[in-house]
Scaffold this active site. Structure first.
Site, mmCIF file in Angstrom:
data_model
loop_
_atom_site.group_PDB
_atom_site.id
_atom_site.type_symbol
_atom_site.label_atom_id
_atom_site.label_comp_id
_atom_site.label_asym_id
_atom_site.label_seq_id
_atom_site.Cartn_x
_atom_site.Cartn_y
_atom_site.Cartn_z
ATOM 1 N N GLN C 237 0.818 -1.198 0.000
ATOM 2 C CA GLN C 237 0.000 0.000 0.000
ATOM 3 C C GLN C 237 0.866 1.267 0.000
ATOM 4 O OE1 GLN C 237 -2.862 -2.182 3.157
ATOM 5 N NE2 GLN C 237 -3.457 -0.090 2.801
ATOM 6 N N ARG C 384 -8.480 -0.650 8.439
ATOM 7 C CA ARG C 384 -9.426 0.429 8.227
ATOM 8 C C ARG C 384 -9.593 1.261 9.489
ATOM 9 N NH1 ARG C 384 -13.658 -1.775 3.702
ATOM 10 N NH2 ARG C 384 -14.322 0.284 2.992
ATOM 11 N N CYS C 385 -8.464 1.514 10.193
ATOM 12 C CA CYS C 385 -8.557 2.101 11.524
ATOM 13 C C CYS C 385 -8.217 3.576 11.566
ATOM 14 C CB CYS C 385 -7.655 1.358 12.493
ATOM 15 S SG CYS C 385 -5.898 1.688 12.238
ATOM 16 N N GLU C 757 -12.849 4.645 5.488
ATOM 17 C CA GLU C 757 -12.675 4.003 6.792
ATOM 18 C C GLU C 757 -13.785 4.357 7.764
ATOM 19 O OE1 GLU C 757 -8.537 4.830 7.667
ATOM 20 O OE2 GLU C 757 -8.095 2.834 6.890
#
Lengths: 287, 163, 803
Positions: C237, C384-385, C757
């Site tokens: 990523q 996804r934090c 997110e």
């Protein structure tokens, strides 16, 4: 992810298969649907040197009616069980319960025989076989024999099948006319094994119970038949209280393994829930 | 161990290949036949990203040996489009935004393709159950359901057009 | 010859620019099985790598025997830490200022830690070979509980740090202590609590979970010994950061290192860090002079790659008797596993946890986070934090519910009372965040009206009064503010590299364009949404704007995609680059039309002479002209690059409401309704936004209702396959209802905030809020996740609830 090496054999008859298993001995395993065996081999929990693929033996597949007997070939896939018109008409518990096994793709390969022969207490067909008073036909090096379901499941991963035996048929009889049936399976998600499951077949005559089977999945070292729970209902007029009593009786025989699905207390309580719900559901279908 | 010959029809073509007994169908397709559409997302037969069509049935190619396909008719996502024309399920997934990262998509398409032949006019619940052997982490399934519903209509319209 | 003249609205529609739910440009390859993911890549001479992993969670390595493995035909090499030592690569720096073992050096610290690698002709031989490597371990006592890890007599986990009383983030006061980080004002917070008439406290655990994208991690490392160039395809990523680190670790000049992130099958923060597998494959390729592929299994993915959460939180709120919050205090024990490999911006070892004052106007607040080592896999920030915002939002939303319950106040009412009001923005929180914009009150009313909240409460009352009701009904409400778009380089850096992002755009003579950015999509639809931004800025149809990301040899430097930063940072860079082109285009237009720039107006896709509709030049006209003979003082061509250093984070927000019915007999929960209103500012592609919301909500559902990573006392990770790790199918997954408001970010060039997110951050506490609400009439104030049937059944039993 990668299975170890093995020799692959594909017999075209039962005799040939039995012959292969006899000569290859304990290092040979039957490849049926493969959806129990191949994952175990990929994780290297099982490392057989020989696989005997019995998928191309036509006599092992399909459902036939012979007199009063409904003969289900052991290699009949779950999806074939679900779709079979004879089973849907005469032994509807099996197609209904098969819908709750695994997922659509697995059901194209997984077989009723494989589900039974593995001796895995988490599999569904053993309890269903008990509920249908099934008789297993076993082909072995010394010939063919019949074993009723009640004598087939001996322990965890232990059945009446001996080395070199092949389960070839599961024979059941049509349910009594007007019988109700149900399979209630509590699971964490679609495709999971049962946290607790119960199969019920019930028939009423003159307002009282004339036929009752209550069996349990994944609540002990094998599938269980709740005889005492059945006795509570047999010959009686069904009531909510009686159903609860039957459920309590069934809970008494539960000895589930503790795992990530839950502890023994929870699973046993869930057995009680599934028994009650299966009986209610079965009654709603009975006439 | 000696290799075995396996003959099959793969996306409409007759092929003959040498494989090891233990070669999984998914590796055979991806590495030997360079058909990398079928994907691998797990090793316990749960995720369905490897779903292909064998003899008219949806099968997880990760739990099937290449040798077992001898004499079979195998179809992968690369064989869905015909003569350059996308299959209705492919069009529908595109139009309904039924994909995001695309990793589950070939398996979803191959399953949807077969599912709609098993059940040409499904309810939403039947679609969700019919695709319960295919996991997705991106879409939450909602648009995948819409895509299958749309594909069902497209196929029915095609049916009545050619009837 | 005379084509019908299109109206501006029609021309705008033709552009399929911002606001258009246009279909995605990337789909064609995915629907035909022609995506190119790492494991699809096949290079001539390529070898396969597999990893020998530790079965024990804590132990000394006594002996490694490679002989049997090396004897297998087709095995090229077996490498251990000893082979990496001469290259000084047996340990590597982490993103959090710690070091992590690449291959276990004399000790293993967690189950499934990498101990040795084998390189073989194909993956089947490699799989056989790892079984043949013999490793002898001397087991050591295992610590899996962070509280136990901090006991004075706890086993020493990090012998390599023995004696080091200063960590990367300050002093270490125990051998298993990593850092203690604080934000806010402790004195002011203490004072608020001292004087408050009402205080509530709640302990809560946010369990360790794993992002589990459908594609596992992997790479193909290819070192060309003739050119001295290293090319590596990687599930990353953040390819540019990886390139910089790889160059630093390998000694290969960065100009000769190329990292390519091809199609990625989901990231969710699992693919940010640099894993031993990548380093080993690169080393193997350099040593052997051939390409080396590494593709991990699912068990390896769940057991060893970046996990998420594992925060033990103690929250406290001080308030007036009528529910106005006066102060917030939070103390956290953070379990980071064996190495602190947390992917946080350097200065924030607890990420952006200090957003935990939430959507509320809280005058005094303090939080502290204490990081601890245990015998588990390393990590903490993933899934996804938004850098611990999942934990922060969970904390504050639970605390507000607890306070509401204490005061017997409705959950919506207490929120209304404490919301930051619209006119207070930009609002500086007690933790120093400057929230850019928001209108929480409007959004809340919209949701409550949409679901008829009053009727739901009436129904709940009726059900509670009915002893025969087979279910417990719960209503969950969460009103969250997120912080994303890391971030301003003065505070945000990864290993020293500021967290800006970038875009270059080049318009071709015939009017189409190519653009590259420093981010990398993993399913978010950048190839479409980025083109839409450019289309609206420059009047070129998005259909002919080619977007590329992920190849470090061509894309401008960026920090990658995670923490919902793409739209806030790269999206801004795109707009700014486009505006540079726009400015040059205006000059060219003025020159072509022989007017001054002041006489020109921009309309959709053209510059028009004011007051004269017939006199215009489209961007397509201008593009060609730019390559012919540009006006004096201007270079030929039409392109621009922009590196955007954001002035601030962005603050998307949302209002989520959930209705759950819990079966009193089994503890199973049925999500009857989930209504999600999101405000992400300007909405580029509503269809794509909804898709992201559905996905984030579904992952949130999985976390809240079933995901867990249980360890036994020996440090064995139980349930590390998809049999047990809960990934819901289409059958379990609820149907989601989405809604929105639009409150643009005032500091962002297109007013967009980022969204992907939010649904994960916001939904998880919503499920807990609903489940707890189902039990609230019995005095229950909190129930830890996951809300499995088993755990809820135990609660039912504890509370004496029977069917």
């Amino acid at each position: 992810m990668i299975p170890p090496s093995f020799e692959y054999h594909r017999p075209s008859t039962v005799d040939e298969a039995v012959g292969l298993l006899s000569s290859l001995g304990s290092e040979a395993k039957i490849l049926a649907g493969g959806h129990s065996l191949l994952p175990m081999m990929k994780l290297r929990f099982a490392q057989p040197e020989h696989l005997v693929d019995i998928n191309r033996i036509p006599e092992l597949k399909g459902v036939r009616v012979i007199g009063d007997d409904i003969v289900i070939g052991a290699m009949t896939s779950e999806n074939s069980v679900i779709a079979d018109p004879v089973l849907n008409e005469k032994v509807p518990l099996l197609p209904e319960a098969a819908k709750l096994i695994a997922d659509p793709q697995v059901r194209n390969r997984g077989t009723i025989g494989g589900d039974i022969a593995h001796g895995d207490p988490a599999n569904d067909h053993p309890a269903l076989a008990l509920a249908c008073d099934a008789v297993m036909t076993i082909a072995g090096p010394n010939g063919t024999r019949q074993v009723p379901a009640s004598e087939f499941f001996l322990g965890t991963y232990w059945t009446a099948l001996e080395e070199s035996d092949i389960l070839t048929q599961i024979t059941v009889k049509a349910f009594p006319s007007g019988a109700g049936y149900s399979y209630k399976k509590l699971k964490r998600k679609t495709g999971d094994w049962a946290t607790a499951a119960c199969a019920v077949v019930i028939a009423l005559s003159g307002g009282t119970v004339s036929h009752i089977r209550i069996t349990l999945t994944n609540l002990g070292p094998t599938a269980l038949r709740a005889n005492e729970a059945e006795s509570i209902l047999m010959g009686q007029q069904v009531s909510d209280a009686l159903i609860r009593q039957a459920a309590e009786k069934a809970m008494e025989i539960c000895d589930p393994a503790e795992d990530l699905r839950g502890d023994a207390e929870y699973k046993t309580a869930m057995a009680g829930q599934m028994v009650q719900r299966a009986i209610h559901d079965a009654l709603s279908k009975a006439s | 161990m000696a290799k075995q010959i396996v003959k099959m029809t793969l996306n409409g073509q007759q092929i003959e290949q040498l494989v090891d007994s233990r070669t999984l169908l998914v590796h055979f397709l991806r590495e030997q036949m360079s058909l990398t559409g079928a994907h691998i997302g797990c090793e316990t037969s749960h995720c369905g990203a490897c779903t292909v069509d064998i003899d008219g049935e949806s099968v997880k190619a990760c739990t099937h040996l290449a040798v077992q396909c001898d004499g079979s008719d195998v179809k992968t996502v690369e064989g869905l489009a015909e003569a350059g024309a996308l299959h209705a399920v492919q069009e529908a997934f595109y139009e309904e935004h039924g994909l995001q990262c695309g990793f589950c998509t070939p398996g979803m398409l191959m399953r949807s393709y077969r599912f709609l032949q098993e059940n040409p006019n499904p309810t939403e619940d039947e679609i969700r159950l019919g695709l319960s052997g295919n996991l997705c982490r991106c879409t939450g399934y909602q648009n995948i359901v819409k895509a299958v519903q749309s594909a069902a209509i497209k196929l029915q319209q095609k049916e009545s057009a050619t009837a | 010859m005379n084509a019908p003249v299109k109206t501006p609205e029609e021309r705008k529609a033709d552009l399929q620019g911002m606001g258009d739910s246009r279909l995605r440009k990337e789909d064609a390859r995915f629907i035909q099985g022609k995506g190119q993911y790492c494991d699809d890549i096949k290079l001539p001479g390529m070898l396969h790598m597999d990893i020998v992993r530790s079965p024990v969670a804590h132990g000394r390595i006594k002996r490694i025997n490679k002989e049997e493995a090396l004897a297998i035909p087709g095995v090229h090499a077996v490498l251990t830490a000893d082979d990496l030592k001469p290259l000084n690569l047996h340990w590597m720096p982490t993103l959090a200022g710690d070091v992590a073992a690449v291959l276990a050096d004399e000790k293993v610290h967690f189950q499934m830690q990498e101990v040795a690698i084998v390189i073989a002709d194909d993956r089947y031989i490699a799989a056989d070979a790892i079984e043949a490597v013999e490793v002898e371990y001397e087991e050591l006592p295992v610590v899996i509980d962070p509280y136990a890890a901090l006991e004075p007599d706890a086993p020493v986990l990090r012998e390599d740090l023995q004696g080091k009383t200063e960590g990367a983030h300050g002093p270490r006061d125990h051998h298993n202590h990593i850092f203690t980080w604080e934000a806010g004002d402790r004195t002011a917070a203490d004072a608020a609590f001292d004087h408050a008439p009402v205080t509530v406290s709640q302990h809560m655990y946010y369990p360790r979970v794993h992002p589990c994208p459908l594609e596992t991690c992997g790479c193909v490392a290819s070192f060309d010994p003739i050119k001295g160039e290293l090319t590596t395809w990687m599930t990353s990523q953040a390819p540019h950061v990886v390139r910089t680190v790889v160059s630093m670790l390998s000694g290969v000049p960065e100009s000769k290192v190329r990292i390519i992130s091809p199609d990625i099958g989901g990231g969710f923060g699992n693919k940010v860090g640099i894993y031993p597998g990548y380093v080993c494959a690169i080393v193997a390729s350099i040593v052997l002079g051939r390409p080396v592929k590494w593709s991990e299994d699912r068990v390896e993915n769940i057991s060893s790659t970046a996990f998420a959460r594992d925060y033990h939180m103690d929250g406290h709120l001080a308030a007036t008797e009528d529910g106005k919050i006066l102060g917030l205090k939070v103390d956290v024990i953070a379990d980071h596993g064996a190495f602190d490999a947390c992917a946080d911006p350097t200065k924030f070892p607890a990420g952006l946890f200090h957003i935990c004052s939430g959507s509320y106007d809280i005058p005094a607040a303090h939080c502290s986070v204490k990081g601890v080592y245990t015998n588990k896999a390393p990590g903490g920030v993933a899934y996804r934090c938004s850098f611990r915002v999942t934990e922060a939002v969970y904390l504050i939303e639970r605390m507000v519910d607890v306070l509401a319950q204490k005061l017997n106040m409705d959950k919506a009412e207490i929120r209304r009372k404490n919301f930051i009001r619209k006119e207070q923005f930009p609002y500086t929180s007690a933790f120093g965040f400057e929230y850019d914009s928001g209108d929480y009150h409007t959004a809340l009313e919209k949701v409550l009206d949409a679901v008829d909240y009053k009727a739901l409460r009436v129904e709940q009352e009726q059900k509670r009064a009915d002893p025969n009701c087979p279910t417990l009904m719960g209503i969950g409400l969460v009103t969250f503010t997120e912080v994303v778009g890391a971030g301003p380089s003065k505070t945000c850096d990864i290993l020293g590299v500021g967290m800006f992002d970038s875009c270059e755009i080049r318009i071709h003579p015939t009017g189409s364009a190519i653009a590259r950015m420093g981010t990398i999509t993993q399913g978010q639809g950048h190839q479409t949404t980025y083109a839409q931004i450019i289309a609206s800025e420059l009047g070129i149809p998005s259909e002919v704007i080619q977007v590329e990301e992920g190849d470090t040899s061509t894309a401008p430097y960026g920090l990658g995609t995670y923490g919902s930063r793409s739209t806030p940072v790269a999206g801004a860079a795109i707009a700014m680059a486009a505006r540079k082109i726009h400015a040059k285009a205006k000059k060219i237009a003025a020159h072509l039309l022989e007017v001054s720039e002041a006489d020109l107006d921009w309309e959709v896709d053209r510059f028009k002479v004011r007051g004269n509709d017939e006199q215009f030049k489209t961007m397509a006209d201008i593009a060609f002209a730019a390559y012919q003979q540009p006006p004096e003082g201007l270079e030929p061509g039409l392109e621009a690059v922009h590196y955007y250093d954001p002035p601030n984070f962005t603050y998307p927000f949302g209002i989520y409401l959930c209705v759950v019915d819990i079966d009193k007999g089994t503890g199973e929960s049925s999500i009857r309704r989930f209504y999600a209103l999101d405000d992400c500012g300007t909405r580029i592609n509503p269809m794509i936004i909804d898709g992201q919301i559905h996905g984030g909500l579904t992952e949130g559902f999985a976390v809240a209702m079933g995901q867990q990573m249980p360890f036994d006392e020996q440090g064995n990770l139980l349930g590390n396959t998809l049999m047990d790790y809960f990934l819901p199918t289409a059958v379990e997954t609820p149907t989601w209802e989405t809604d929105y408001t639009v409150t643009p970010s005032p500091h962002h060039p297109i007013g967009a905030k980022g969204v992907a997110e939010s649904p994960h951050v916001g939904s998880i506490p919503t499920f807990t809020s609903a489940v707890v609400d189902a039990f609230a009439h019995l005095g229950v104030t909190h129930i830890d996740m996951p809300h499995t049937s088993y755990r809820i059944w135990k609660k039912l039993k504890e509370e004496g609830v029977q069917l």
